[in-house]
Motif scaffolding. Structure first.
Motif, PDB file in Angstrom:
ATOM      1  N   LYS A  91       7.248 -32.447  32.055  1.00  0.00           N
ATOM      2  CA  LYS A  91       6.226 -31.478  31.623  1.00  0.00           C
ATOM      3  C   LYS A  91       6.431 -30.164  32.383  1.00  0.00           C
ATOM      4  CE  LYS A  91       2.062 -33.573  29.944  1.00  0.00           C
ATOM      5  NZ  LYS A  91       0.871 -34.251  30.310  1.00  0.00           N
ATOM      6  N   LEU A  92       6.589 -30.286  33.699  1.00  0.00           N
ATOM      7  CA  LEU A  92       6.805 -29.095  34.530  1.00  0.00           C
ATOM      8  C   LEU A  92       8.079 -28.365  34.115  1.00  0.00           C
ATOM      9  CD1 LEU A  92       6.039 -30.449  38.144  1.00  0.00           C
ATOM     10  CD2 LEU A  92       4.711 -28.768  36.860  1.00  0.00           C
ATOM     11  N   LEU A  93       9.115 -29.159  33.871  1.00  0.00           N
ATOM     12  CA  LEU A  93      10.406 -28.568  33.523  1.00  0.00           C
ATOM     13  C   LEU A  93      10.342 -27.846  32.171  1.00  0.00           C
ATOM     14  CD1 LEU A  93      13.334 -28.265  34.477  1.00  0.00           C
ATOM     15  CD2 LEU A  93      13.892 -30.359  33.240  1.00  0.00           C
ATOM     16  N   THR A  94       9.644 -28.446  31.227  1.00  0.00           N
ATOM     17  CA  THR A  94       9.510 -27.817  29.902  1.00  0.00           C
ATOM     18  C   THR A  94       8.799 -26.474  30.033  1.00  0.00           C
ATOM     19  OG1 THR A  94       9.368 -30.025  28.951  1.00  0.00           O
ATOM     20  CG2 THR A  94       8.716 -28.213  27.531  1.00  0.00           C
ATOM     21  N   LYS A  95       7.812 -26.428  30.902  1.00  0.00           N
ATOM     22  CA  LYS A  95       7.078 -25.181  31.125  1.00  0.00           C
ATOM     23  C   LYS A  95       8.018 -24.115  31.700  1.00  0.00           C
ATOM     24  CE  LYS A  95       2.429 -24.319  32.696  1.00  0.00           C
ATOM     25  NZ  LYS A  95       1.421 -24.717  33.660  1.00  0.00           N
ATOM     26  N   LYS A  96       8.911 -24.564  32.556  1.00  0.00           N
ATOM     27  CA  LYS A  96       9.790 -23.614  33.250  1.00  0.00           C
ATOM     28  C   LYS A  96      10.963 -23.150  32.386  1.00  0.00           C
ATOM     29  CE  LYS A  96      12.037 -23.028  37.750  1.00  0.00           C
ATOM     30  NZ  LYS A  96      11.353 -21.822  38.200  1.00  0.00           N
ATOM     31  N   ILE A  97      11.621 -24.091  31.694  1.00  0.00           N
ATOM     32  CA  ILE A  97      12.843 -23.693  30.974  1.00  0.00           C
ATOM     33  C   ILE A  97      12.759 -23.896  29.459  1.00  0.00           C
ATOM     34  CG2 ILE A  97      14.315 -24.139  32.996  1.00  0.00           C
ATOM     35  CD1 ILE A  97      15.318 -26.670  31.509  1.00  0.00           C
ATOM     36  N   GLY A  98      11.645 -24.449  28.978  1.00  0.00           N
ATOM     37  CA  GLY A  98      11.483 -24.647  27.536  1.00  0.00           C
ATOM     38  C   GLY A  98      12.042 -25.996  27.074  1.00  0.00           C
ATOM     39  N   ALA A  99      11.567 -26.436  25.918  1.00  0.00           N
ATOM     40  CA  ALA A  99      11.954 -27.761  25.396  1.00  0.00           C
ATOM     41  C   ALA A  99      13.451 -27.828  25.087  1.00  0.00           C
ATOM     42  CB  ALA A  99      11.139 -28.074  24.150  1.00  0.00           C
ATOM     43  N   ALA A 100      14.023 -26.725  24.611  1.00  0.00           N
ATOM     44  CA  ALA A 100      15.450 -26.740  24.252  1.00  0.00           C
ATOM     45  C   ALA A 100      16.318 -26.960  25.505  1.00  0.00           C
ATOM     46  CB  ALA A 100      15.837 -25.433  23.569  1.00  0.00           C
ATOM     47  N   GLY A 101      15.900 -26.355  26.616  1.00  0.00           N
ATOM     48  CA  GLY A 101      16.640 -26.518  27.878  1.00  0.00           C
ATOM     49  C   GLY A 101      16.603 -27.964  28.350  1.00  0.00           C
ATOM     50  N   VAL A 102      15.428 -28.591  28.224  1.00  0.00           N
ATOM     51  CA  VAL A 102      15.276 -29.986  28.647  1.00  0.00           C
ATOM     52  C   VAL A 102      16.118 -30.892  27.737  1.00  0.00           C
ATOM     53  CG1 VAL A 102      13.648 -31.868  29.032  1.00  0.00           C
ATOM     54  CG2 VAL A 102      12.956 -29.530  29.530  1.00  0.00           C
ATOM     55  N   GLU A 103      16.083 -30.593  26.466  1.00  0.00           N
ATOM     56  CA  GLU A 103      16.860 -31.400  25.515  1.00  0.00           C
ATOM     57  C   GLU A 103      18.360 -31.307  25.822  1.00  0.00           C
ATOM     58  OE1 GLU A 103      15.625 -31.227  21.487  1.00  0.00           O
ATOM     59  OE2 GLU A 103      17.487 -32.106  20.744  1.00  0.00           O
ATOM     60  N   ALA A 104      18.808 -30.121  26.197  1.00  0.00           N
ATOM     61  CA  ALA A 104      20.234 -29.952  26.537  1.00  0.00           C
ATOM     62  C   ALA A 104      20.615 -30.844  27.718  1.00  0.00           C
ATOM     63  CB  ALA A 104      20.525 -28.491  26.855  1.00  0.00           C
ATOM     64  N   MET A 105      19.702 -30.937  28.698  1.00  0.00           N
ATOM     65  CA  MET A 105      20.012 -31.701  29.916  1.00  0.00           C
ATOM     66  C   MET A 105      19.903 -33.214  29.740  1.00  0.00           C
ATOM     67  SD  MET A 105      18.130 -29.469  32.833  1.00  0.00           S
ATOM     68  CE  MET A 105      18.438 -27.719  33.007  1.00  0.00           C
ATOM     69  N   LEU A 106      19.015 -33.641  28.847  1.00  0.00           N
ATOM     70  CA  LEU A 106      18.763 -35.080  28.706  1.00  0.00           C
ATOM     71  C   LEU A 106      19.351 -35.708  27.456  1.00  0.00           C
ATOM     72  CD1 LEU A 106      15.104 -35.568  29.946  1.00  0.00           C
ATOM     73  CD2 LEU A 106      17.131 -36.614  30.907  1.00  0.00           C
ATOM     74  N   LYS A 107      19.778 -34.839  26.519  1.00  0.00           N
ATOM     75  CA  LYS A 107      20.315 -35.402  25.280  1.00  0.00           C
ATOM     76  C   LYS A 107      21.676 -34.797  24.897  1.00  0.00           C
ATOM     77  CE  LYS A 107      17.134 -36.615  22.059  1.00  0.00           C
ATOM     78  NZ  LYS A 107      15.983 -36.447  21.147  1.00  0.00           N
ATOM     79  N   THR A 108      21.703 -33.480  24.698  1.00  0.00           N
ATOM     80  CA  THR A 108      22.921 -32.862  24.156  1.00  0.00           C
ATOM     81  C   THR A 108      24.119 -33.005  25.095  1.00  0.00           C
ATOM     82  OG1 THR A 108      21.382 -31.220  23.304  1.00  0.00           O
ATOM     83  CG2 THR A 108      23.719 -30.794  22.948  1.00  0.00           C
ATOM     84  N   ARG A 109      23.935 -32.584  26.364  1.00  0.00           N
ATOM     85  CA  ARG A 109      25.084 -32.658  27.289  1.00  0.00           C
ATOM     86  C   ARG A 109      25.479 -34.104  27.612  1.00  0.00           C
ATOM     87  NH1 ARG A 109      22.482 -28.069  30.582  1.00  0.00           N
ATOM     88  NH2 ARG A 109      22.959 -26.325  29.201  1.00  0.00           N
ATOM     89  N   PRO A 110      24.514 -35.008  27.840  1.00  0.00           N
ATOM     90  CA  PRO A 110      24.936 -36.404  28.038  1.00  0.00           C
ATOM     91  C   PRO A 110      25.752 -36.936  26.856  1.00  0.00           C
ATOM     92  CG  PRO A 110      22.663 -36.155  28.712  1.00  0.00           C
ATOM     93  CD  PRO A 110      23.078 -34.840  28.106  1.00  0.00           C
ATOM     94  N   GLU A 111      25.356 -36.515  25.657  1.00  0.00           N
ATOM     95  CA  GLU A 111      26.082 -36.932  24.443  1.00  0.00           C
ATOM     96  C   GLU A 111      27.524 -36.386  24.503  1.00  0.00           C
ATOM     97  OE1 GLU A 111      25.949 -39.117  21.044  1.00  0.00           O
ATOM     98  OE2 GLU A 111      24.203 -38.796  22.314  1.00  0.00           O
ATOM     99  N   GLN A 112      27.636 -35.116  24.852  1.00  0.00           N
ATOM    100  CA  GLN A 112      28.982 -34.499  24.947  1.00  0.00           C
ATOM    101  C   GLN A 112      29.806 -35.239  26.003  1.00  0.00           C
ATOM    102  OE1 GLN A 112      27.713 -30.511  25.933  1.00  0.00           O
ATOM    103  NE2 GLN A 112      27.597 -29.866  23.798  1.00  0.00           N
ATOM    104  N   LEU A 113      29.175 -35.506  27.125  1.00  0.00           N
ATOM    105  CA  LEU A 113      29.857 -36.176  28.246  1.00  0.00           C
ATOM    106  C   LEU A 113      30.364 -37.565  27.835  1.00  0.00           C
ATOM    107  CD1 LEU A 113      28.480 -36.270  31.855  1.00  0.00           C
ATOM    108  CD2 LEU A 113      29.144 -38.374  30.746  1.00  0.00           C
ATOM    109  N   LEU A 114      29.492 -38.327  27.162  1.00  0.00           N
ATOM    110  CA  LEU A 114      29.883 -39.694  26.801  1.00  0.00           C
ATOM    111  C   LEU A 114      30.948 -39.723  25.706  1.00  0.00           C
ATOM    112  CD1 LEU A 114      26.388 -41.427  26.997  1.00  0.00           C
ATOM    113  CD2 LEU A 114      28.265 -41.604  28.638  1.00  0.00           C
ATOM    114  N   HIS A 115      31.106 -38.587  25.022  1.00  0.00           N
ATOM    115  CA  HIS A 115      32.169 -38.496  24.024  1.00  0.00           C
ATOM    116  C   HIS A 115      33.406 -37.793  24.590  1.00  0.00           C
ATOM    117  CE1 HIS A 115      28.892 -39.468  21.163  1.00  0.00           C
ATOM    118  NE2 HIS A 115      29.889 -40.091  20.556  1.00  0.00           N
ATOM    119  N   GLY A 116      33.403 -37.561  25.899  1.00  0.00           N
ATOM    120  CA  GLY A 116      34.569 -36.958  26.550  1.00  0.00           C
ATOM    121  C   GLY A 116      34.763 -35.487  26.235  1.00  0.00           C
ATOM    122  N   GLN A 117      33.699 -34.842  25.713  1.00  0.00           N
ATOM    123  CA  GLN A 117      33.821 -33.424  25.381  1.00  0.00           C
ATOM    124  C   GLN A 117      33.466 -32.562  26.593  1.00  0.00           C
ATOM    125  OE1 GLN A 117      30.887 -33.321  22.313  1.00  0.00           O
ATOM    126  NE2 GLN A 117      32.173 -34.371  20.821  1.00  0.00           N
TER     127      GLN A 117
END
Ligand SMILES: [Fe+2]
Length: 277
Positions: A213-239
């Motif tokens: 909640k605090l993080l979303t306030k600070k960097i926005g929902a898109a930023g949180v999604e990048a850290m918890l979903k998009t980049r982990p996805e890229q990482l697990l696919h070796g990208q």
């Protein structure tokens, strides 16, 4: 937003002294992770000077994975390790004695906590990259050198190091110095990934909701999604991870000034010209 991936936690029972003591506690932790919104995690037991070995981690991980499936707990657990930095780490990496996250090329590293950075760190990171690995530094906010000054971390990140912040650092669970450093790292765009670094189903894991909640306030929902979903996805696919450019203290102030100026102009055009003066 749910369906997170946690790239750092201690869930394999009885392997590193930090995670759950037995299988039942591991399964309870898995259920807790699902409740907090995670659907996939990478198990990262502590590893120092080749112990436990890659074979041992994989064997214990398979047992846990089998139990999770047998009990139909909807959490995918992948294998990995959290490697304590030591001078012979590049040599071990060359010999295949280290376990990257999900057996790819990303290595989760940790520095000795609450200490200064060892003098050989930059050379070690260079050597790991030369072997084809992509290093990620876990919880830099807990390292004394970075708590005092972020210039070395900025330089390392600009040179290709990825970073992972512990989620509960944001709520102050790890103390006010850690919390302040985490905030500064976010301001300078020095955070790429997040991890619970959970050791059980309680403590750090239960901080996830309030911290996000605090993080979303600070960097926005898109930023949180990048850290918890998009980049982990890229990482697990070796990208390659898509990450923002590091902000220097000067560029950060310039950006803030620009934002303030544009807000002020917008306010003026809406008849609220004195709001920011
Ligand atoms: Fe950890």
């Amino acid at each position: 937003m749910k369906g997170y991936t946690d790239l750092h936690l201690h869930i394999i029972p009885g392997i590193d002294g930090d995670g759950p003591a037995d299988l039942e506690s591991s399964l309870q932790m898995a259920r807790g992770l699902v409740e907090q919104g995670f659907r996939r995690v990478v198990a990262t037991p502590h590893c120092f000077e080749g112990n436990p070995s890659v074979t041992e981690i994989l064997e214990r991980w398979r047992q846990l994975d089998g139990e999770l499936k047998r009990r139909e707990i909807p959490l995918q657990v992948l294998p990995g390790a959290e490697l304590l930095i030591e001078p012979r780490l590049p040599e071990r990496a060359r010999q295949g004695q280290v376990l990257p996250l999900n057996r790819g090329r990303y290595l989760l590293l940790e520095l000795p906590l609450f200490q200064e950075v060892p003098p050989y760190l930059e050379e070690l990171l260079f050597e790991l990259k030369a072997c084809g690995y992509a290093p990620i530094l876990a919880h830099p906010e807990r390292v004394k050198t970075f708590q005092r000054d972020l210039s070395l971390l900025s330089r390392l990140v600009s040179g290709g190091l990825y970073t992972q912040l512990t989620i509960s650092s944001l709520t102050g669970l790890q103390g006010s110095t850690v919390q302040r450093t985490a905030g500064r790292m976010l301001d300078r765009r020095l955070v790429h990934l997040l991890g619970t670094d959970a050791h059980s189903g309680g403590g750090r894991l239960l901080e996830t909701g309030p911290a996000l909640k605090l993080l979303t306030k600070k960097i926005g929902a898109a930023g949180v999604e990048a850290m918890l979903k998009t980049r982990p996805e890229q990482l697990l696919h070796g990208q390659e991870l898509e990450i923002p450019t590091v902000l220097t203290e000067k560029s950060r102030w310039q950006l803030l000034k620009k934002k303030l100026f544009s807000n002020r102009r917008q306010g003026m055009s809406h008849g609220r010209g004195t709001r920011f003066t």
